[in-house]
Design a protein around this motif. Structure first.
Motif, short mmCIF file in Angstrom:
data_model
loop_
_atom_site.label_atom_id
_atom_site.label_comp_id
_atom_site.label_asym_id
_atom_site.label_seq_id
_atom_site.Cartn_x
_atom_site.Cartn_y
_atom_site.Cartn_z
N TYR A 93 0.71 -1.24 -0.04
CA TYR A 93 0.07 -0.02 -0.13
C TYR A 93 1.01 1.33 -0.07
CZ TYR A 93 -3.93 -3.08 1.29
OH TYR A 93 -4.88 -4.24 1.36
N LEU A 94 0.48 2.11 -0.78
CA LEU A 94 1.44 3.28 -0.98
C LEU A 94 0.38 4.77 -0.81
CD1 LEU A 94 4.04 5.10 -1.66
CD2 LEU A 94 3.49 4.72 -4.06
N CYS A 95 0.43 5.42 0.17
CA CYS A 95 -0.22 6.57 0.15
C CYS A 95 0.72 8.03 0.51
CB CYS A 95 -1.24 6.57 1.52
SG CYS A 95 -2.70 7.81 1.69
N GLY A 96 0.24 9.16 0.01
CA GLY A 96 0.95 10.39 0.04
C GLY A 96 0.90 11.24 -1.23
N GLN A 97 1.78 12.10 -1.23
CA GLN A 97 2.13 12.96 -2.15
C GLN A 97 2.37 12.24 -3.82
OE1 GLN A 97 2.17 16.63 -2.73
NE2 GLN A 97 1.32 16.84 -0.54
N LYS A 98 1.73 12.56 -4.69
CA LYS A 98 2.16 11.94 -5.87
C LYS A 98 3.66 12.42 -6.45
CE LYS A 98 0.46 11.46 -10.67
NZ LYS A 98 -0.37 11.75 -11.59
N ASN A 99 3.98 13.53 -6.36
CA ASN A 99 4.79 14.08 -7.04
C ASN A 99 5.87 14.83 -5.95
OD1 ASN A 99 4.54 13.28 -9.75
ND2 ASN A 99 3.21 15.11 -9.94
#
Length: 565
Positions: A516-522
């Protein structure tokens, strides 16, 4: 067998026929053969598919459109339909004249805008003189019905394709946040068009009934800043309660529609010499000037909105994006009055919702909803600004009632209780993972849990440190890897910790762990994805291209899930 003459005639007919004409001809011949064979020992009609090769073109900001395109391609492959997919950013408008069947999957962003990777394609298509008379197409739009311009990008793309002469195979689909059922229906509709099955009654699958999102009324019970004194960040832990039971699951988000501040509203009213209680009627609805401005978007206006405002205010606006207050401040000759104010109200869209990942578990936190909100600060034209919604929540008084809704996210759910999970959530990306871990703690889930968390300073920015340490001591959290970027000379990020643990990380994946990955895209999410590719490539001794395919396959299987913004 056909004679040479008949064979030549058939080949000429087929080579000049459109895709829709081929479908019609096939159905006609199948029906004719069936009718001719009545009473005879004719073989059963074949259900083989027309030899079509659909091209799936997707435009995406957060990855959902790509996910839909991949799912379509995989399902077509099972039916022996030779489909391929491509990012719209890599697809030249001129190539459309050579295509006969294209399926578009397009998301909508912000004020009804195209994703960044699709803007150039749309603008070039709109201004081009291409003749798409040979092209058959269908558009699947992704959006959120809580926003004022629901699936606007899909609507605009559908319209311009028709303007250029392309033939619409199916009605435009406008899919809300829970898009999976509609994807399946769309796929069936398309396969029916490609096959011998009669489709008159099947096309109705693509018509969508948009579910009503339930609004709740609640208030903030508790609010604290998670950062210690001296931090560069201002991150709030917010606890929301309601007299009504709030229905949500780990992975969901809370949608809030912020209101403009009284200070900003008064500034705009003064510029137009309009009184707060003065009434204006817009599209049959009458409200006071203050009430209109409280719920109208005046922040971060898009180029499209600014271009519409420019002639009303009789000023030139060069900015690609700007706040209305900055526009009014920079205008030299204003001559603003109530008539221009009324016209302005017709242009300004309602304030769009802002979504925040829920950082609580209904099971573990007595039905409360918790948020982890960073007060977004940034500079524009040498001016320091703050995020509209984050400032609204930071300033919202305790016990003051406000409305919100739950944004269901079926594409970001916990797996079965015995499955292992790897959680990568730097900054406020930790929010849903606090929810995940609290849920697994309260249900006694047996799967292993590995958390990657990063921020600037250990002593100032370690969100939920006490809870995390408790989860380690009780065994809920199997492994913790932290990266505090400013605590040493060389900046260290979560992707560096992944590389340091590459062997074990890959073993977890090979043993079936969900990522799972969550946070700012760039740039965070892109950097992490690149690191995952490096780890897979090195640990499995495969090429980078093969590693990319492995990661894509994990995503298609629902074992690599992202919630990035």
């Amino acid at each position: 067998m056909l004679s040479d003459t008949k064979q030549n005639l058939l080949e000429q007919l087929v080579s000049n026929a459109s895709f829709e004409e081929l479908i019609y001809a096939k159905g006609y011949l199948a029906g004719y053969i069936a009718k001719s064979g009545e009473g005879n020992s004719m073989p059963q009609k074949s259900s083989a598919l027309v030899n079509v090769k659909p091209l799936i073109v997707y435009g995406t900001e957060t990855g959902n459109a790509k996910k839909v395109a991949s799912k379509l391609q995989a399902s077509f492959k099972k039916e022996k339909i030779n489909a391929k997919s491509v990012d719209i950013f890599q697809f030249d408008v001129k190539k459309l004249e050579k295509e006969t069947l294209v399926l578009f999957v397009i998301s909508t962003q912000g004020e009804g805008e195209f994703p960044l990777n699709a803007k150039d394609f749309y603008e070039k298509l709109k201004s081009s003189n291409v003749n798409l008379g040979q092209l058959s197409y269908a558009v699947f739009g992704l959006g959120d019905s809580s926003y004022p311009l629901f699936c606007s990008a899909g609507t605009l793309l559908d319209e311009v394709l028709e303007e250029k002469g392309a033939k619409r195979l199916l009605p435009l689909v406008k899919a809300d946040v829970d898009f999976n059922p509609l994807v399946e229906n769309w796929q069936k509709d398309l396969q029916n068009l490609f096959s011998d099955v009669k489709t008159e009654a099947k096309v109705a699958h693509s018509v969508q009934n948009i579910p009503h999102k339930k609004n709740y009324k609640g208030n903030i019970k508790h609010k604290i800043v998670l950062n210690d004194n001296g931090s560069n960040k201002e991150t709030y832990h917010i606890e929301i309660v309601s007299d009504e039971e709030i229905s949500y699951q780990p992975g969901d988000a809370l949608g809030v529609i912020p209101k403009n501040s009284q200070k900003d509203i008064q500034f705009i009213l003064d510029e137009f010499n309009v009184e707060k209680e003065q009434e204006f009627s817009i599209k049959g609805e009458t409200k006071t000037a203050f009430d209109w401005l409280e719920s109208r978007n005046v922040k971060g206006l898009s180029k499209h909105t600014l271009d519409a405002i420019s002639p009303v205010l009789e000023i030139e606006i060069l900015s690609e994006k700007a706040d209305l207050l900055d526009v009014l401040n920079s205008a030299e000759q204003k001559n603003l009055d109530a008539d221009k104010f009324s016209k302005l109200l017709e242009i300004l869209l309602p304030v769009a919702p802002r979504l925040y990942s829920i950082s609580s578990s209904k099971e573990a936190h007595d039905g409360e909803v918790h948020l982890t909100v960073n007060l977004h600060k940034f500079n524009t034209n040498d001016q320091e600004k703050e995020g509209f919604a984050s400032r609204y929540l930071a300033d919202l008084p305790l016990e003051e009632e406000f409305e919100f809704y739950i944004h269901k996210n079926e594409n970001f759910r916990l797996p079965e209780e015995d499955k292992d999970i790897i959680l990568i959530g730097p900054g406020t990306g930790i929010a849903p993972f606090r929810s995940f871990l609290a849920e697994r703690d309260s249900t006694g889930a047996e799967g292993k849990n590995w958390l990657f968390f990063g921020e600037q300073h250990f002593s100032l920015d370690f969100y939920y440190q006490t809870e995390i340490q408790e989860w380690i001591s009780t065994g809920v959290l199997t492994k913790l890897s932290t990266a505090f970027s400013r605590d040493q000379q060389r900046k260290i990020y979560v992707q560096d910790r992944i590389l340091e643990n590459a062997k074990e990380f890959n073993q977890w994946i090979e043993n079936g762990a969900y990522i799972y990955l969550c946070g700012q895209k760039n740039p965070m999410s892109k950097d992490v994805e690149q690191t995952l590719i490096e780890v897979i490539s090195a640990q499995r001794n495969v090429s980078v291209e093969q590693a990319i395919e492995i990661l894509d396959e994990l995503e298609n299987e629902g074992k690599f899930l992202k919630d990035v913004y």
